[in-house]
Design an enzyme around this catalytic site. Structure first.
Site, PDB file in Angstrom:
ATOM      1  N   HIS A 285       0.820  -1.208   0.000  1.00  0.00           N
ATOM      2  CA  HIS A 285       0.000   0.000   0.000  1.00  0.00           C
ATOM      3  C   HIS A 285       0.859   1.265   0.000  1.00  0.00           C
ATOM      4  CE1 HIS A 285      -3.707   2.290   0.837  1.00  0.00           C
ATOM      5  NE2 HIS A 285      -2.881   3.096   1.495  1.00  0.00           N
ATOM      6  N   HIS A 300       3.129   6.165  -2.297  1.00  0.00           N
ATOM      7  CA  HIS A 300       3.799   7.368  -1.798  1.00  0.00           C
ATOM      8  C   HIS A 300       5.314   7.348  -1.997  1.00  0.00           C
ATOM      9  CE1 HIS A 300       0.177   8.970   0.048  1.00  0.00           C
ATOM     10  NE2 HIS A 300      -0.075   7.760   0.523  1.00  0.00           N
ATOM     11  N   LYS A 355      -5.060  10.332  -8.925  1.00  0.00           N
ATOM     12  CA  LYS A 355      -4.654  10.540  -7.527  1.00  0.00           C
ATOM     13  C   LYS A 355      -4.580  12.052  -7.354  1.00  0.00           C
ATOM     14  CE  LYS A 355      -2.559   9.218  -3.530  1.00  0.00           C
ATOM     15  NZ  LYS A 355      -2.986   8.242  -2.539  1.00  0.00           N
TER      16      LYS A 355
END
Length: 429
Positions: A285, A300, A355
């Site tokens: 994730h 990220h 995003k």
């Protein structure tokens, strides 16, 4: 056991105090530089003179009684360069300072105090044993982590280069970037860093869609072990282990710490509660990214963004205007950026999913992010506003509970609004 001499060494505390002091000056001049540079129009000579006098008063407030030559000399020199008497806070000679003179002065001092702050921080970055100051709180421990990462961190303009182009608001539609986010990332720089190579080997091991079961092969399990073992050889992870052990959060045994990291980051769980089999992990994730109900979640990590851009899967749409303006924020040399991008959904219909806001470290090592988020997960809260090197951020960290076990759901940095003091810094003429 921790070294008593290292814990009580006054030179360590002095270096931290100096670093924070010069960091305040660096931040002040950065904010002022951005405020003046972005202000439209040309002020009158009287307006500019009044503004410069106000700046002097604000600097005096930061300095207080602490007026070392290392701080005063560059300020006086920069002021003299624009024809201003720093000591008496007035113009010298007949020629008035211009807006361009002021911008140059503020930029010069922002960079000068950034260098001085770095010098102070590097003095204490060589010691792996956590000091008493380090152990006072998570903020101090993470700040030390940033300094330890300096040797393995990639250098902007040397090892890689960004091309941020134009900015936008998070809800603003349209593409503000006609070119890719990364101008280049040097292959030889990646190859020279073992943790980067081991990290990149993991990125193609996952099913992107939440709800689709993950299956680990023997080779993928070996790649995980190699990555963790390589990270644990670095000073960054050694320090994180020592800090967490000193705080009573983990065992001092390196083997047990290895197993904890393996469980924390790579043990699979059901992100989709209704999934038949585990479909996610903390590592997937945070570092790789997932797609859930047509939306991008996680993702990220800067190396993953670069890799996906190289493959033609990521379309960069522009950077998001920061809450906190400054020279080291959302520019091409920043190690922290907030951007908007589209990610190809992996199907054959060439569709991309948005995003809208994503904040990522850039240029930092994989072990830095692994250590940072591990420390936050084990010793922090869901929201952790802190200084990480020259950046003030909110490190968010959330758990997900499955089968009566708390797993790491996500962790990432987020921009934070300026304080009242910083808003005062940005007052315009």
């Amino acid at each position: 056991p921790l070294s008593t001499a290292r814990l009580t060494d006054p030179s360590n505390l002095m270096s931290w105090t100096e670093a924070r002091f010069y960091g305040q000056l660096r931040a002040f001049f950065a904010y002022k530089w951005r405020a003046v540079k972005s202000k439209e129009g040309t002020p009158t000579a009287e307006q500019l003179a009044s503004y410069i006098k106000t700046i002097k008063t604000q600097i005096d407030g930061i300095l207080g009684k602490n007026r070392p030559a290392k701080a005063i000399d560059p300020i006086a020199k920069a002021y003299a360069g624009m024809g201003w008497d720093w000591g008496h806070n007035k113009q010298k000679g007949e020629k008035a300072a211009s807006k361009e003179d002021l911008i140059k002065m503020l930029e010069t001092l922002g960079k000068a105090f950034y260098d001085i702050e770095r010098e102070c921080r590097q003095k204490i970055a060589e010691a792996l044993e956590p000091t008493e100051h380090d152990l006072e709180n998570l903020d101090n421990g993470v700040d030390k982590l940033w300094e330890l990462d300096a040797k393995n961190r990639m250098k902007p303009g040397v090892d890689y280069e960004l091309d941020l182009q134009k900015g936008k608001r998070s809800r603003e539609e349209g593409d503000k970037a006609s070119r890719p986010l990364f101008k280049f990332v040097k292959k030889e720089s990646l190859d020279a860093r073992p943790t980067y190579k081991a990290f990149l080997a993991l990125l193609d091991n996952y099913e992107r869609a939440v709800g689709v079961a993950e299956v680990e092969t023997a080779q993928e399990k070996k790649e995980i072990r190699t990555f963790l073992a390589t990270c644990l050889q670095t000073n960054v992870m050694k320090y994180a282990h020592k800090w967490l052990a000193a705080k009573g959060k983990v065992s001092k045994d390196p083997k047990e710490f290895f197993l904890l990291l393996q469980k924390l980051w790579f043990e699979m769980y059901k992100r989709d509660y209704n999934a038949k089999r585990p479909d996610s992990s903390g590592f997937e994730h945070v570092f790789v990214g997932e797609e859930r109900n047509g939306k991008i979640v996680g993702c990220h990590n800067w190396l993953q963004l670069w890799r996906e851009e190289q493959l033609g899967n990521m379309n960069y749409l522009g950077y998001i205007y920061p809450y906190r303006p400054g020279m080291t924020r959302n520019d091409n040399e920043s190690h922290l950026v907030t951007i908007q991008f589209e990610w190809k959904d992996g199907k054959d219909d060439n569709t991309f999913e948005l995003k809208p806001v994503s904040t990522s470290w850039v240029g930092v090592s994989p072990e830095f992010e692994l250590a940072l988020y591990t420390m936050v997960f084990l010793a922090g809260d869901e929201e952790n506003v802190m200084d990480v090197g020259p950046y003030m951020v909110n490190i968010k960290c959330y758990t997900i509970r499955r089968d009566r076990v708390n797993f790491l759901s996500t962790s990432f940095p987020e921009d934070v609004p300026p304080s009242e003091k910083e808003r005062n810094y940005q007052a315009s003429y």
